[in-house]
Design a protein around this motif. Sequence first.
Motif, PDB file in Angstrom:
ATOM      1  N   HIS A 153      -2.693 -35.327 -25.368  1.00  0.00           N
ATOM      2  CA  HIS A 153      -3.688 -34.840 -24.420  1.00  0.00           C
ATOM      3  C   HIS A 153      -4.716 -35.928 -24.102  1.00  0.00           C
ATOM      4  CE1 HIS A 153      -6.413 -32.395 -22.178  1.00  0.00           C
ATOM      5  NE2 HIS A 153      -7.387 -32.645 -23.037  1.00  0.00           N
ATOM      6  N   LEU A 154      -5.157 -36.652 -25.116  1.00  0.00           N
ATOM      7  CA  LEU A 154      -6.133 -37.709 -24.878  1.00  0.00           C
ATOM      8  C   LEU A 154      -5.545 -38.829 -24.023  1.00  0.00           C
ATOM      9  CD1 LEU A 154      -7.919 -37.875 -28.345  1.00  0.00           C
ATOM     10  CD2 LEU A 154      -8.726 -36.805 -26.224  1.00  0.00           C
ATOM     11  N   ASP A 155      -4.245 -39.091 -24.160  1.00  0.00           N
ATOM     12  CA  ASP A 155      -3.582 -40.048 -23.276  1.00  0.00           C
ATOM     13  C   ASP A 155      -3.637 -39.552 -21.829  1.00  0.00           C
ATOM     14  OD1 ASP A 155      -2.953 -41.753 -25.379  1.00  0.00           O
ATOM     15  OD2 ASP A 155      -0.914 -40.964 -25.621  1.00  0.00           O
ATOM     16  N   ASP A 156      -3.433 -38.239 -21.646  1.00  0.00           N
ATOM     17  CA  ASP A 156      -3.533 -37.645 -20.308  1.00  0.00           C
ATOM     18  C   ASP A 156      -4.953 -37.773 -19.763  1.00  0.00           C
ATOM     19  OD1 ASP A 156      -0.859 -36.940 -20.470  1.00  0.00           O
ATOM     20  OD2 ASP A 156      -1.253 -34.828 -20.943  1.00  0.00           O
ATOM     21  N   VAL A 157      -5.936 -37.531 -20.624  1.00  0.00           N
ATOM     22  CA  VAL A 157      -7.340 -37.659 -20.210  1.00  0.00           C
ATOM     23  C   VAL A 157      -7.617 -39.094 -19.776  1.00  0.00           C
ATOM     24  CG1 VAL A 157      -9.745 -37.590 -20.995  1.00  0.00           C
ATOM     25  CG2 VAL A 157      -8.177 -35.739 -21.616  1.00  0.00           C
ATOM     26  N   ARG A 158      -7.148 -40.066 -20.581  1.00  0.00           N
ATOM     27  CA  ARG A 158      -7.350 -41.467 -20.226  1.00  0.00           C
ATOM     28  C   ARG A 158      -6.703 -41.775 -18.882  1.00  0.00           C
ATOM     29  NH1 ARG A 158      -4.179 -44.724 -22.746  1.00  0.00           N
ATOM     30  NH2 ARG A 158      -4.627 -43.908 -24.810  1.00  0.00           N
ATOM     31  N   SER A 159      -5.526 -41.235 -18.633  1.00  0.00           N
ATOM     32  CA  SER A 159      -4.860 -41.455 -17.338  1.00  0.00           C
ATOM     33  C   SER A 159      -5.695 -40.906 -16.186  1.00  0.00           C
ATOM     34  CB  SER A 159      -3.476 -40.800 -17.331  1.00  0.00           C
ATOM     35  OG  SER A 159      -2.636 -41.439 -18.249  1.00  0.00           O
ATOM     36  N   VAL A 160      -6.276 -39.735 -16.374  1.00  0.00           N
ATOM     37  CA  VAL A 160      -7.137 -39.149 -15.341  1.00  0.00           C
ATOM     38  C   VAL A 160      -8.358 -40.044 -15.112  1.00  0.00           C
ATOM     39  CG1 VAL A 160      -8.654 -37.196 -14.786  1.00  0.00           C
ATOM     40  CG2 VAL A 160      -6.350 -36.773 -15.669  1.00  0.00           C
ATOM     41  N   LEU A 161      -8.961 -40.522 -16.200  1.00  0.00           N
ATOM     42  CA  LEU A 161     -10.142 -41.381 -16.063  1.00  0.00           C
ATOM     43  C   LEU A 161      -9.807 -42.702 -15.380  1.00  0.00           C
ATOM     44  CD1 LEU A 161     -11.966 -40.782 -19.470  1.00  0.00           C
ATOM     45  CD2 LEU A 161     -12.500 -39.818 -17.221  1.00  0.00           C
ATOM     46  N   VAL A 162      -8.661 -43.279 -15.710  1.00  0.00           N
ATOM     47  CA  VAL A 162      -8.236 -44.513 -15.055  1.00  0.00           C
ATOM     48  C   VAL A 162      -8.007 -44.242 -13.571  1.00  0.00           C
ATOM     49  CG1 VAL A 162      -6.335 -46.177 -14.851  1.00  0.00           C
ATOM     50  CG2 VAL A 162      -7.288 -45.649 -17.091  1.00  0.00           C
ATOM     51  N   GLY A 163      -7.352 -43.140 -13.266  1.00  0.00           N
ATOM     52  CA  GLY A 163      -7.140 -42.765 -11.867  1.00  0.00           C
ATOM     53  C   GLY A 163      -8.454 -42.569 -11.127  1.00  0.00           C
ATOM     54  N   ALA A 164      -9.422 -41.957 -11.795  1.00  0.00           N
ATOM     55  CA  ALA A 164     -10.728 -41.746 -11.177  1.00  0.00           C
ATOM     56  C   ALA A 164     -11.424 -43.080 -10.911  1.00  0.00           C
ATOM     57  CB  ALA A 164     -11.593 -40.857 -12.072  1.00  0.00           C
ATOM     58  N   ARG A 165     -11.302 -44.009 -11.853  1.00  0.00           N
ATOM     59  CA  ARG A 165     -11.908 -45.335 -11.640  1.00  0.00           C
ATOM     60  C   ARG A 165     -11.253 -46.057 -10.462  1.00  0.00           C
ATOM     61  NH1 ARG A 165     -11.279 -46.646 -17.679  1.00  0.00           N
ATOM     62  NH2 ARG A 165     -12.947 -45.406 -18.563  1.00  0.00           N
TER      63      ARG A 165
END
Length: 183
Positions: free
Chosen positions: A92-104
């Motif tokens: 799940h945290l990997d998914d969160v990181r992916s969302v944050l990278v996408g947001a950046r």
Amino acid sequence: MRRDAEGLAIGGATAVALFLAALGLALLPVFSAPAVRLAAGDAQLSERVGLPEDRALEAVELVRRYVTASAPRRLPLSFYGRDGFDDRVTTHLDDVRSVLVGARVATVAACVALLGAFLLARRRGRLADFASGLVAGGIALPVASLLAALFAAVAFDTAFTVFHGLFFESDSWMFAPDDLMVE
């Protein structure tokens, strides 16, 4: 001011780019160490997870670093005598990181698009269209933020579920109330 397709396109692109850039830039401090620490303290995390406050905040900081790092360190499977961060949590945290990278990436792209809209408007003599897009985007962000805040205030559980449903698969984001992942 000319109201034609080109003017509407410049104004619309400007409004959308400003909205996305401002939203992305406004969210950057949310993932800072002080903001995350403050939110964890306000949520009484220590009592929920059964750890002293300093240990609970240490867990929160591990999670914050994990989701914001480009190359995160592995999270411990055991944390001060209790279950730590297993594969389900890490996934799940990997998914969160992916969302944050996408947001950046989206924030940077929106900033570039905003600059591009300005340069195009200036080159074509359409600065009034660019300005009207700035006004529209400047109005849209607080209105959308207010509506989202009202939705969360009136129906937090539904808002929380809808938000997570947008970014994460099925129930991969659901954890036990005393899990270190909560927060």
